[in-house]
Design a protein around this motif. Structure first.
Motif, PDB file in Angstrom:
ATOM      1  N   LYS A   1      -6.611  40.046  48.491  1.00  0.00           N
ATOM      2  CA  LYS A   1      -5.600  38.986  48.533  1.00  0.00           C
ATOM      3  C   LYS A   1      -6.197  37.625  48.870  1.00  0.00           C
ATOM      4  CE  LYS A   1      -1.730  42.021  49.841  1.00  0.00           C
ATOM      5  NZ  LYS A   1      -0.656  42.297  50.820  1.00  0.00           N
ATOM      6  N   ASP A   2      -7.373  37.621  49.508  1.00  0.00           N
ATOM      7  CA  ASP A   2      -7.946  36.355  49.979  1.00  0.00           C
ATOM      8  C   ASP A   2      -9.459  36.526  50.156  1.00  0.00           C
ATOM      9  OD1 ASP A   2      -8.425  33.879  51.148  1.00  0.00           O
ATOM     10  OD2 ASP A   2      -7.686  34.488  53.121  1.00  0.00           O
ATOM     11  N   PRO A   3     -10.225  36.563  49.056  1.00  0.00           N
ATOM     12  CA  PRO A   3     -11.650  36.884  49.140  1.00  0.00           C
ATOM     13  C   PRO A   3     -12.463  35.941  50.019  1.00  0.00           C
ATOM     14  CG  PRO A   3     -10.894  36.969  46.864  1.00  0.00           C
ATOM     15  CD  PRO A   3      -9.777  36.368  47.672  1.00  0.00           C
ATOM     16  N   PHE A   4     -12.104  34.643  50.052  1.00  0.00           N
ATOM     17  CA  PHE A   4     -12.931  33.669  50.763  1.00  0.00           C
ATOM     18  C   PHE A   4     -12.334  33.216  52.093  1.00  0.00           C
ATOM     19  CE2 PHE A   4     -14.018  33.205  46.240  1.00  0.00           C
ATOM     20  CZ  PHE A   4     -15.373  33.489  46.305  1.00  0.00           C
ATOM     21  N   GLU A   5     -11.388  33.981  52.610  1.00  0.00           N
ATOM     22  CA  GLU A   5     -10.817  33.756  53.938  1.00  0.00           C
ATOM     23  C   GLU A   5     -10.199  32.361  54.091  1.00  0.00           C
ATOM     24  OE1 GLU A   5     -12.050  35.420  58.305  1.00  0.00           O
ATOM     25  OE2 GLU A   5     -13.489  34.058  57.367  1.00  0.00           O
ATOM     26  N   SER A   6      -9.441  31.958  53.096  1.00  0.00           N
ATOM     27  CA  SER A   6      -8.743  30.681  53.185  1.00  0.00           C
ATOM     28  C   SER A   6      -7.395  30.818  53.879  1.00  0.00           C
ATOM     29  CB  SER A   6      -8.540  30.096  51.784  1.00  0.00           C
ATOM     30  OG  SER A   6      -7.804  30.993  50.974  1.00  0.00           O
ATOM     31  N   GLY A   7      -6.911  32.065  54.029  1.00  0.00           N
ATOM     32  CA  GLY A   7      -5.616  32.275  54.656  1.00  0.00           C
ATOM     33  C   GLY A   7      -5.450  33.691  55.145  1.00  0.00           C
ATOM     34  N   PHE A   8      -4.826  34.546  54.313  1.00  0.00           N
ATOM     35  CA  PHE A   8      -4.400  35.872  54.744  1.00  0.00           C
ATOM     36  C   PHE A   8      -5.527  36.725  55.314  1.00  0.00           C
ATOM     37  CE2 PHE A   8      -3.283  40.366  53.769  1.00  0.00           C
ATOM     38  CZ  PHE A   8      -2.152  40.463  54.577  1.00  0.00           C
ATOM     39  N   ARG A   9      -6.727  36.609  54.772  1.00  0.00           N
ATOM     40  CA  ARG A   9      -7.843  37.430  55.250  1.00  0.00           C
ATOM     41  C   ARG A   9      -8.145  37.183  56.733  1.00  0.00           C
ATOM     42  NH1 ARG A   9     -13.746  38.498  52.332  1.00  0.00           N
ATOM     43  NH2 ARG A   9     -14.705  39.559  54.104  1.00  0.00           N
ATOM     44  N   LYS A  10      -7.684  36.067  57.264  1.00  0.00           N
ATOM     45  CA  LYS A  10      -7.925  35.760  58.672  1.00  0.00           C
ATOM     46  C   LYS A  10      -7.328  36.804  59.606  1.00  0.00           C
ATOM     47  CE  LYS A  10      -8.086  30.728  57.993  1.00  0.00           C
ATOM     48  NZ  LYS A  10      -7.436  29.430  58.338  1.00  0.00           N
TER      49      LYS A  10
ATOM     50  N   SER B   1      -8.138  28.720  67.244  1.00  0.00           N
ATOM     51  CA  SER B   1      -7.227  29.430  66.351  1.00  0.00           C
ATOM     52  C   SER B   1      -7.321  30.941  66.579  1.00  0.00           C
ATOM     53  CB  SER B   1      -7.580  29.116  64.896  1.00  0.00           C
ATOM     54  OG  SER B   1      -6.763  29.854  64.014  1.00  0.00           O
ATOM     55  N   PHE B   2      -6.171  31.592  66.573  1.00  0.00           N
ATOM     56  CA  PHE B   2      -6.098  33.037  66.786  1.00  0.00           C
ATOM     57  C   PHE B   2      -5.299  33.691  65.671  1.00  0.00           C
ATOM     58  CE2 PHE B   2      -7.278  31.600  70.902  1.00  0.00           C
ATOM     59  CZ  PHE B   2      -7.889  32.666  71.554  1.00  0.00           C
ATOM     60  N   SER B   3      -5.608  34.975  65.446  1.00  0.00           N
ATOM     61  CA  SER B   3      -4.751  35.849  64.654  1.00  0.00           C
ATOM     62  C   SER B   3      -4.122  36.825  65.634  1.00  0.00           C
ATOM     63  CB  SER B   3      -5.570  36.602  63.595  1.00  0.00           C
ATOM     64  OG  SER B   3      -6.145  35.698  62.682  1.00  0.00           O
ATOM     65  N   LEU B   4      -2.795  36.806  65.731  1.00  0.00           N
ATOM     66  CA  LEU B   4      -2.092  37.611  66.726  1.00  0.00           C
ATOM     67  C   LEU B   4      -1.127  38.578  66.050  1.00  0.00           C
ATOM     68  CD1 LEU B   4      -1.259  34.903  69.452  1.00  0.00           C
ATOM     69  CD2 LEU B   4      -3.239  36.441  69.334  1.00  0.00           C
ATOM     70  N   LEU B   5      -0.884  39.677  66.720  1.00  0.00           N
ATOM     71  CA  LEU B   5       0.017  40.696  66.187  1.00  0.00           C
ATOM     72  C   LEU B   5       1.449  40.191  66.149  1.00  0.00           C
ATOM     73  CD1 LEU B   5      -1.288  43.915  67.998  1.00  0.00           C
ATOM     74  CD2 LEU B   5      -1.881  43.071  65.711  1.00  0.00           C
ATOM     75  N   ASN B   6       2.137  40.582  65.093  1.00  0.00           N
ATOM     76  CA  ASN B   6       3.572  40.333  64.991  1.00  0.00           C
ATOM     77  C   ASN B   6       4.246  41.694  64.822  1.00  0.00           C
ATOM     78  OD1 ASN B   6       6.065  39.161  64.684  1.00  0.00           O
ATOM     79  ND2 ASN B   6       5.751  38.605  62.542  1.00  0.00           N
ATOM     80  N   GLY B   7       4.152  42.502  65.878  1.00  0.00           N
ATOM     81  CA  GLY B   7       4.554  43.897  65.805  1.00  0.00           C
ATOM     82  C   GLY B   7       3.373  44.743  65.367  1.00  0.00           C
ATOM     83  N   ILE B   8       3.370  46.018  65.707  1.00  0.00           N
ATOM     84  CA  ILE B   8       2.280  46.906  65.296  1.00  0.00           C
ATOM     85  C   ILE B   8       2.365  47.126  63.786  1.00  0.00           C
ATOM     86  CG2 ILE B   8       1.377  49.266  65.437  1.00  0.00           C
ATOM     87  CD1 ILE B   8       2.163  49.274  68.387  1.00  0.00           C
ATOM     88  N   GLY B   9       1.280  46.800  63.098  1.00  0.00           N
ATOM     89  CA  GLY B   9       1.232  46.910  61.649  1.00  0.00           C
ATOM     90  C   GLY B   9       1.379  45.588  60.930  1.00  0.00           C
ATOM     91  N   ASN B  10       1.514  44.491  61.689  1.00  0.00           N
ATOM     92  CA  ASN B  10       1.646  43.157  61.105  1.00  0.00           C
ATOM     93  C   ASN B  10       0.865  42.150  61.939  1.00  0.00           C
ATOM     94  OD1 ASN B  10       3.771  43.309  58.813  1.00  0.00           O
ATOM     95  ND2 ASN B  10       4.693  44.460  60.487  1.00  0.00           N
ATOM     96  N   CYS B  11       0.465  41.057  61.296  1.00  0.00           N
ATOM     97  CA  CYS B  11      -0.344  40.057  61.996  1.00  0.00           C
ATOM     98  C   CYS B  11      -0.049  38.676  61.425  1.00  0.00           C
ATOM     99  CB  CYS B  11      -1.828  40.402  61.816  1.00  0.00           C
ATOM    100  SG  CYS B  11      -2.960  39.478  62.874  1.00  0.00           S
ATOM    101  N   GLN B  12      -0.114  37.683  62.295  1.00  0.00           N
ATOM    102  CA  GLN B  12      -0.002  36.282  61.898  1.00  0.00           C
ATOM    103  C   GLN B  12      -1.328  35.585  62.180  1.00  0.00           C
ATOM    104  OE1 GLN B  12       3.258  34.177  63.677  1.00  0.00           O
ATOM    105  NE2 GLN B  12       4.824  35.562  62.903  1.00  0.00           N
ATOM    106  N   TYR B  13      -1.667  34.613  61.346  1.00  0.00           N
ATOM    107  CA  TYR B  13      -2.918  33.874  61.545  1.00  0.00           C
ATOM    108  C   TYR B  13      -2.622  32.392  61.756  1.00  0.00           C
ATOM    109  CZ  TYR B  13      -2.267  32.970  56.525  1.00  0.00           C
ATOM    110  OH  TYR B  13      -1.753  32.607  55.309  1.00  0.00           O
TER     111      TYR B  13
END
Length: 352
Positions: free
Chosen positions: A217-226, A317-329
């Motif tokens: 979905k995001d090979p170069f870590e511009s968003g979702f891969r974070k 900057s952090f990537s934090l859980l939004n419930g188990i099985g989901n994450c926000q960056y």
């Protein structure tokens, strides 16, 4: 960037097919002292074609994932008449596949390379996704490239050569994949009472496929891969700080601590419930035990975090859980919030 094929079954037959696709010469096999002794004797008899193999050994350990080691390997490859038609096979753990991929992707402006991970950590994380790199002045993966291997081959039997501590270290990334993307994967891991190469064999493949889905979905870590960085902002800082000690943390051990702190931060930001936080602590502590963070090193950790690649305009900057099985960056936190999260982590450990 095209996704790398990952082979899980009949890997030696598949490896020979890949090797026969091009006229590679010479073929370099990068090993450390451990994989040279334990894994190379398993691999070489399985290769059918009569290649000219050049074995290059580097010292194991994160402290050796540096430019000096890479330069030594480049010089050796040049002396052995390496060319654009050469191939590098990286036979080792995450440190070796990271630096080996970096060396291959930059030698002669890039040669083909294959990853054959030999640790659980490298099977489920480091060898998949196209990130290569070296550390710079203790800063994790400060220099590197995005470069996909020709193929990755997963041979779980190599795990039988691992010390128990190294095996456990790899479980951290598998747990992370469940926490950020797939609750069923998380629950499957937590249902296992005795972790070994047989009990998690199928889950290794599942974990790799989770990472592949994120990378696609995001090979170069511009968003979702974070989201794959959950636990790593704190964890990398802990790992870098510990490299100065006599017994540094393994990557997975530091990431396990980082995931717990960042789970606290997720709770403090009202992204997960107290019940979910308790579940995460019980699960990770069961595997990794309790390791408080000394308050006196917190300023050092904050300094390491300032070097994190995800930061924007000086904001952490952090990537934090939004419930188990989901994450926000791209969640930006202040030093005060991070300090409070670490102190709450220590307090919660004392209550378990």
């Amino acid at each position: 960037m095209q996704q790398t094929p990952v082979y899980f079954r009949e890997i030696f037959a598949s490896l020979n097919e890949v090797l026969n696709q091009k006229d590679y010469h010479p073929v370099f096999i990068l090993v450390d002292e451990n994989t040279h002794e334990d894994c190379l004797p398993i691999l070489l008899p399985e290769i059918e074609k009569d290649f000219t193999f050049e074995i290059i050994e580097i010292p194991s350990g994160e402290e050796n994932k540096v430019i000096e080691i890479a330069a030594n390997v480049w010089e050796t490859m040049a002396q052995l008449e390496g060319s654009r038609k050469s191939l590098m096979i990286n036979l080792g753990g995450g440190m070796l596949t990271d630096i080996g991929g970096f060396i291959a992707s930059t030698f002669k402006r890039g040669i083909d390379f294959i990853n054959i991970p030999t640790t659980l950590l490298s099977m489920v994380d480091a060898s998949v996704g196209g990130k290569t790199g070296i550390d710079l002045s203790g800063i994790k993966n400060a220099v590197g490239t995005f470069a996909m291997p020709v193929a990755t081959f997963i041979y779980p039997e190599f795990l039988e050569t691992l010390p128990e501590r190294e095996f456990r270290s790899g479980l951290a990334e598998m747990l992370k994949h469940g926490l950020i993307y797939d609750k069923n994967h998380w629950e499957s891991l937590n249902s296992i009472s005795n972790f070994n190469s047989s009990s998690i064999k199928d889950l290794i493949e599942e974990s790799v496929k989770i990472k592949q889905k994120v990378v696609e979905k995001d090979p170069f870590e511009s968003g979702f891969r974070k989201i794959l960085n959950f636990g790593h902002t704190i964890g990398h800082a802990i790992e870098s700080e510990s490299l100065e000690s006599e017994n540094p943390f393994l990557h997975g051990e530091a990431i396990a601590m980082g995931m717990l702190v960042e789970s606290v931060l997720s709770f403090e930001n009202e992204l997960i419930s107290l019940e979910e936080l308790d579940e995460i602590f019980i699960s990770i502590v069961r595997i990794f035990g309790k390791t408080p963070i000394p308050e006196e090193i917190i300023p050092n950790l904050l300094n390491w975090m300032k070097q994190d690649k995800k930061n924007t305009k000086g904001q952490l900057s952090f990537s934090l859980l939004n419930g188990i099985g989901n994450c926000q960056y791209d969640i930006f936190l202040t030093n005060e919030q991070i300090l409070e999260g670490i102190l709450l982590y220590n307090k919660k450990l004392s209550m378990i």
